[in-house]
Design a protein around this motif. Sequence first.
Motif, PDB file in Angstrom:
ATOM      1  N   ALA A 126      39.296  74.153  45.292  1.00 40.70           N
ATOM      2  CA  ALA A 126      40.313  73.118  45.487  1.00 40.70           C
ATOM      3  C   ALA A 126      40.929  72.702  44.147  1.00 40.70           C
ATOM      4  O   ALA A 126      42.143  72.537  44.031  1.00 40.70           O
ATOM      5  N   ALA A 127      40.073  72.535  43.127  1.00 44.51           N
ATOM      6  CA  ALA A 127      40.579  72.175  41.800  1.00 44.51           C
ATOM      7  C   ALA A 127      41.418  73.316  41.216  1.00 44.51           C
ATOM      8  O   ALA A 127      42.420  73.075  40.537  1.00 44.51           O
ATOM      9  N   GLY A 128      41.016  74.555  41.478  1.00 42.33           N
ATOM     10  CA  GLY A 128      41.789  75.708  41.007  1.00 42.33           C
ATOM     11  C   GLY A 128      43.150  75.793  41.672  1.00 42.33           C
ATOM     12  O   GLY A 128      44.158  76.095  41.020  1.00 42.33           O
ATOM     13  N   ASP A 129      43.207  75.528  42.978  1.00 44.94           N
ATOM     14  CA  ASP A 129      44.496  75.524  43.686  1.00 44.94           C
ATOM     15  C   ASP A 129      45.421  74.458  43.110  1.00 44.94           C
ATOM     16  O   ASP A 129      46.640  74.666  42.974  1.00 44.94           O
ATOM     17  N   HIS A 130      44.858  73.307  42.760  1.00 41.99           N
ATOM     18  CA  HIS A 130      45.649  72.228  42.174  1.00 41.99           C
ATOM     19  C   HIS A 130      46.199  72.635  40.807  1.00 41.99           C
ATOM     20  O   HIS A 130      47.365  72.374  40.492  1.00 41.99           O
ATOM     21  N   LEU A 131      45.374  73.307  39.997  1.00 43.21           N
ATOM     22  CA  LEU A 131      45.815  73.762  38.686  1.00 43.21           C
ATOM     23  C   LEU A 131      46.921  74.800  38.802  1.00 43.21           C
ATOM     24  O   LEU A 131      47.939  74.722  38.103  1.00 43.21           O
ATOM     25  N   VAL A 132      46.759  75.768  39.687  1.00 39.60           N
ATOM     26  CA  VAL A 132      47.763  76.818  39.878  1.00 39.60           C
ATOM     27  C   VAL A 132      49.084  76.225  40.359  1.00 39.60           C
ATOM     28  O   VAL A 132      50.168  76.645  39.929  1.00 39.60           O
TER      29      VAL A 132
ATOM     30  N   CYS B 108      50.488  74.139  37.296  1.00 36.64           N
ATOM     31  CA  CYS B 108      50.667  74.919  36.068  1.00 36.64           C
ATOM     32  C   CYS B 108      50.645  76.401  36.438  1.00 36.64           C
ATOM     33  O   CYS B 108      49.601  77.053  36.370  1.00 36.64           O
ATOM     34  N   PRO B 109      51.802  76.952  36.837  1.00 29.60           N
ATOM     35  CA  PRO B 109      51.867  78.319  37.369  1.00 29.60           C
ATOM     36  C   PRO B 109      51.493  79.418  36.380  1.00 29.60           C
ATOM     37  O   PRO B 109      51.394  80.575  36.773  1.00 29.60           O
ATOM     38  N   THR B 110      51.320  79.083  35.087  1.00 26.42           N
ATOM     39  CA  THR B 110      50.854  80.112  34.164  1.00 26.42           C
ATOM     40  C   THR B 110      49.429  80.531  34.498  1.00 26.42           C
ATOM     41  O   THR B 110      48.974  81.606  34.097  1.00 26.42           O
ATOM     42  N   TRP B 111      48.708  79.694  35.228  1.00 29.94           N
ATOM     43  CA  TRP B 111      47.366  80.030  35.714  1.00 29.94           C
ATOM     44  C   TRP B 111      47.483  80.653  37.098  1.00 29.94           C
ATOM     45  O   TRP B 111      48.268  80.196  37.936  1.00 29.94           O
ATOM     46  N   GLN B 112      46.698  81.696  37.331  1.00 31.67           N
ATOM     47  CA  GLN B 112      46.698  82.373  38.621  1.00 31.67           C
ATOM     48  C   GLN B 112      45.270  82.731  39.010  1.00 31.67           C
ATOM     49  O   GLN B 112      44.389  82.901  38.161  1.00 31.67           O
ATOM     50  N   TRP B 113      45.050  82.847  40.309  1.00 31.85           N
ATOM     51  CA  TRP B 113      43.759  83.305  40.796  1.00 31.85           C
ATOM     52  C   TRP B 113      43.630  84.810  40.600  1.00 31.85           C
ATOM     53  O   TRP B 113      44.616  85.539  40.661  1.00 31.85           O
TER      54      TRP B 113
END
Length: 326
Positions: free
Chosen positions: A41-47, A50-55
């Motif tokens: 959930a925290a990763g989805d919020h970051l992505v 801040c779209p420079t981060w991706q799964w």
Amino acid sequence: MQSMINTVKGTALGVAGYLTPVLKESKFQETGVLTPEEFVAAGDHLVHHCPTWQWAKGEEAKIRPYLPADRQFLITRNVPCYRRCKQIEYCEDKEKVIEDEHDEDGGWVDTHHYDNAGSPTVEDKVCEMTLEAADTGDSDGEGAAGDHDDDDDDDEDEDGEAEDMEQFQESGLLDEVDPSTDLAQRKEPKPAKEKKSKSSEGDEIIRTRTYDLHITYDKYYQTPRLWLIGYDEDRTLLSVEQMYEDVSQDHAKKTVTMESHPHLSGPSMASVHPCRHAEVMKKIIETVTESGGEMGVHSYLIVFLKFVQTVIPTIEYDFTQNFAMN
């Protein structure tokens, strides 16, 4: 010797992590740890913010069953690193204590990225643009009088004659030499010893390194863990010692060690050890609560990236949301 100790510790923690059961019940507010679901959930919020981060998925053989197959870890690529840590001067009046527990590790102290000396802030840039706009009037201050007769000034500007470029050229002003480009007016060259920092052509060129950063979920510590691997300007892998040049010397080979990535094969990567992440996060949660606020679990990685930047202050990855603790 320190490297050998770190290797032994890493192996032991790997076994411990394998044997540690997956956290099922949320303990975020009490202890600052995350369940795998909260990490996602925290990763989805970051992505999202801040779209420079991706799964990323990683290698099929290393997929962790307690995480979604397509959300194994987070990655951002080509993050610039313009300076080495040794180029930054440590100054007590520019330190910000994040975790002030008196322990053998000395706590977390932010010594760098709150120091904006030498780089203009957004407010400074706006002020400069405002001043440039105000200086468009002539030197007698007539431009400042536009508050009372803007219409008259506009009419005068429209009726004024355009500059005669032929006359300007004949005046000889175009032939004047710009001191900033005149080789004869430059300073005398520095002694040979000081030229070693220059390129072979003698130009002052900034050799920019770039880093790929990963965030994984550490099952043993139940917190995020940051990984990084660096490249020079030719996209050649940096050596271990070169990567340690971009790590705060208070943390190099102690908090930051070279270890195998949990989701990828290949060369070892530098990793910020997560042993104190939960402790720091708990302290931040308490500070927010005491100030009358509330910190949601979705903000975990936003805050995590900010306090981890104390370890790698010259790697400019943090373009996430601002976070205030009051």
